[in-house]
Scaffold this motif. Structure first.
Motif, PDB file in Angstrom:
ATOM      1  N   VAL A 102       8.302  24.252  24.915  1.00 31.12           N
ATOM      2  CA  VAL A 102       8.632  24.879  26.264  1.00 31.12           C
ATOM      3  C   VAL A 102       9.582  25.555  26.107  1.00 31.12           C
ATOM      4  N   ALA A 103      10.393  25.270  24.664  1.00 33.32           N
ATOM      5  CA  ALA A 103      11.804  26.121  24.449  1.00 33.32           C
ATOM      6  C   ALA A 103      10.458  27.370  23.363  1.00 33.32           C
ATOM      7  N   LEU A 137      25.173  34.977  19.188  1.00 31.27           N
ATOM      8  CA  LEU A 137      24.615  33.783  19.721  1.00 31.27           C
ATOM      9  C   LEU A 137      24.150  32.097  19.094  1.00 31.27           C
ATOM     10  N   ALA A 138      23.497  32.724  17.879  1.00 31.51           N
ATOM     11  CA  ALA A 138      23.649  31.889  16.708  1.00 31.51           C
ATOM     12  C   ALA A 138      24.754  30.684  16.336  1.00 31.51           C
ATOM     13  N   ALA A 139      25.988  31.496  16.819  1.00 26.91           N
ATOM     14  CA  ALA A 139      27.237  30.394  15.693  1.00 26.91           C
ATOM     15  C   ALA A 139      27.889  29.877  17.259  1.00 26.91           C
ATOM     16  N   VAL A 140      27.495  30.256  18.194  1.00 25.69           N
ATOM     17  CA  VAL A 140      27.830  29.119  19.280  1.00 25.69           C
ATOM     18  C   VAL A 140      27.208  27.089  18.660  1.00 25.69           C
ATOM     19  N   ILE A 143      27.507  21.958  21.561  1.00 24.63           N
ATOM     20  CA  ILE A 143      27.576  21.333  22.422  1.00 24.63           C
ATOM     21  C   ILE A 143      28.060  22.719  23.420  1.00 24.63           C
ATOM     22  N   VAL A 144      28.823  23.911  22.928  1.00 22.81           N
ATOM     23  CA  VAL A 144      28.675  24.799  24.418  1.00 22.81           C
ATOM     24  C   VAL A 144      27.724  24.341  25.318  1.00 22.81           C
ATOM     25  N   TYR A 145      26.442  24.567  24.111  1.00 23.95           N
ATOM     26  CA  TYR A 145      25.735  24.974  25.099  1.00 23.95           C
ATOM     27  C   TYR A 145      24.700  23.581  26.167  1.00 23.95           C
ATOM     28  N   ALA A 194      15.501  27.108  24.565  1.00 26.57           N
ATOM     29  CA  ALA A 194      15.060  28.686  24.152  1.00 26.57           C
ATOM     30  C   ALA A 194      16.780  29.543  24.322  1.00 26.57           C
ATOM     31  N   VAL A 195      17.341  29.199  24.870  1.00 23.75           N
ATOM     32  CA  VAL A 195      18.668  30.022  24.575  1.00 23.75           C
ATOM     33  C   VAL A 195      18.950  30.097  23.238  1.00 23.75           C
ATOM     34  N   MET A 196      19.451  28.714  22.649  1.00 25.93           N
ATOM     35  CA  MET A 196      19.448  28.732  21.826  1.00 25.93           C
ATOM     36  C   MET A 196      18.562  29.272  20.479  1.00 25.93           C
ATOM     37  N   ILE A 197      17.585  29.016  20.805  1.00 21.68           N
ATOM     38  CA  ILE A 197      16.621  29.151  19.429  1.00 21.68           C
ATOM     39  C   ILE A 197      16.144  30.960  19.462  1.00 21.68           C
ATOM     40  N   LEU A 198      16.636  31.427  20.552  1.00 17.89           N
ATOM     41  CA  LEU A 198      16.456  32.811  20.791  1.00 17.89           C
ATOM     42  C   LEU A 198      16.914  33.504  19.637  1.00 17.89           C
TER      43      LEU A 198
END
Length: 335
Positions: A102-103, A137-140, A143-145, A194-198
């Protein structure tokens, strides 16, 4: 006169007092090449040895538990690690693969579109800061996500999921599951992943598209191609292998993500019926191991979780191997 000048020039020492014909510089260069080659070979072998040792350790720790497992390890969905070991990975494998797919299905189209916009359409004054913001975004931290998804987006997603299950509930993948809220399902976890790997896929795709030879693009324009036709015939074919590599790298993060999945995904009680629905809860390999880590006491019960980690280890290798085969075939075709 000319012969005297030539002899004086021949006798003039080189800078630093070294004779350029003595071979000292060449010898030093060859020594540096040997040192560098040895260091690179050693680093590569070290990585291989570490990976092999990790695999051997996991296998050695998992085998004792697998020998006394009272359930089918590959097909059972139950997980009992008490006095009697009866555990299987079918449910964990489905949750891990489903959320990761899905991601990818959500992240890859958006990532490619963003990368094309930044490299082919956006002016330089916009592309540079926009690329920097996406890279941030890659540095977030994960746990924040997890907090963002669980406490902010989950409540807004629940009505959407209910509507989808009402319309498409006759499809097993979108069937509604009682007791599972819309913000704690496999599908919603896939959206967060998906937001994490984008940003990872976007950054690598952007670099590949930006390296498209200018001659390829100018040749397409010379043949009368429009902007989109140039992208479709020159940029996308050139960057296809890179996009696949970037997608596999993002898939690797999705497969192993732990904290965000553990915070969002709703666990299933023992004995709960397993379904194919993406609107169900469950646990991935990584989240299951992390959530039960406090119960590790050594012995066979811990070996069950190590066996699950071994499967995740092998799954990652299989995914990377498939990606490598696809890329190599693509390169052979283009050459």
């Amino acid at each position: 006169m000319s012969s005297t000048g030539a002899s004086v020039a021949d006798e003039t020492p080189s800078p630093g007092g070294r004779d350029p014909l003595s071979g000292d510089g060449a010898a030093t260069g060859r020594l540096g090449d040997r040192i560098f080659a040895g260091a690179t070979v050693g680093a590569g072998l070290l990585v291989v040895v570490v990976v092999v040792l990790v695999g051997i350790f996991l296998l050695a720790q998992a085998l004792p538990a697998l020998r006394v497992d009272q359930a089918s390890f590959f097909t059972s969905t139950q997980w009992h690690t008490g006095s009697t070991l009866a555990f299987g990975i079918a449910g964990l494998l489905w949750a891990t693969v489903a959320t990761s797919i899905v991601a990818l299905l959500v992240a890859v189209p958006f990532s490619v579109a963003i990368a094309l916009f930044l490299t082919q359409y956006a002016p330089r004054w916009l592309s540079r800061p926009a690329a920097g913001l996406i890279d941030l975004l890659a540095a977030v931290p994960s746990i924040v996500y997890g907090l963002w998804g669980g406490y902010i987006v989950a409540g807004k997603w629940a009505p959407i999921q209910d509507g989808v299950s009402t319309v498409l509930g006759w499809i097993p993948l979108f069937a509604k599951v009682d007791g599972i809220t819309g913000g704690s399902t496999l599908f919603f976890v896939g959206l967060v992943l998906a937001v994490m790997i984008l940003p990872i896929i976007t950054a690598l795709s952007r670099e590949i598209f930006d390296q498209t030879p200018t001659t390829h693009k100018e040749g397409a324009y010379a043949l009368g191609a429009t902007k989109w036709e140039m992208i479709r015939t020159a940029v996308l074919p050139f960057g296809k292998a890179g996009v696949i590599s970037a997608s596999m790298l993002g898939l690797g993060r999705a497969l192993g993500e732990t904290i965000a999945v553990m915070m969002i995904l709703s666990g299933l009680p023992q004995g709960a019926p397993w379904t194919w629905s993406l609107f169900n809860g469950g646990a991935t390999f990584a989240s299951k191991i992390a959530s039960d880590a406090s119960e590790f006491s050594g012995g066979l019960s811990t070996g069950a979780y190590i066996a699950a980690g071994l499967v995740l280890f092998v799954l990652t290798f299989v995914v990377n191997a498939i990606a490598r085969v696809i890329i190599d075939r693509r390169k052979a075709f283009t050459e």
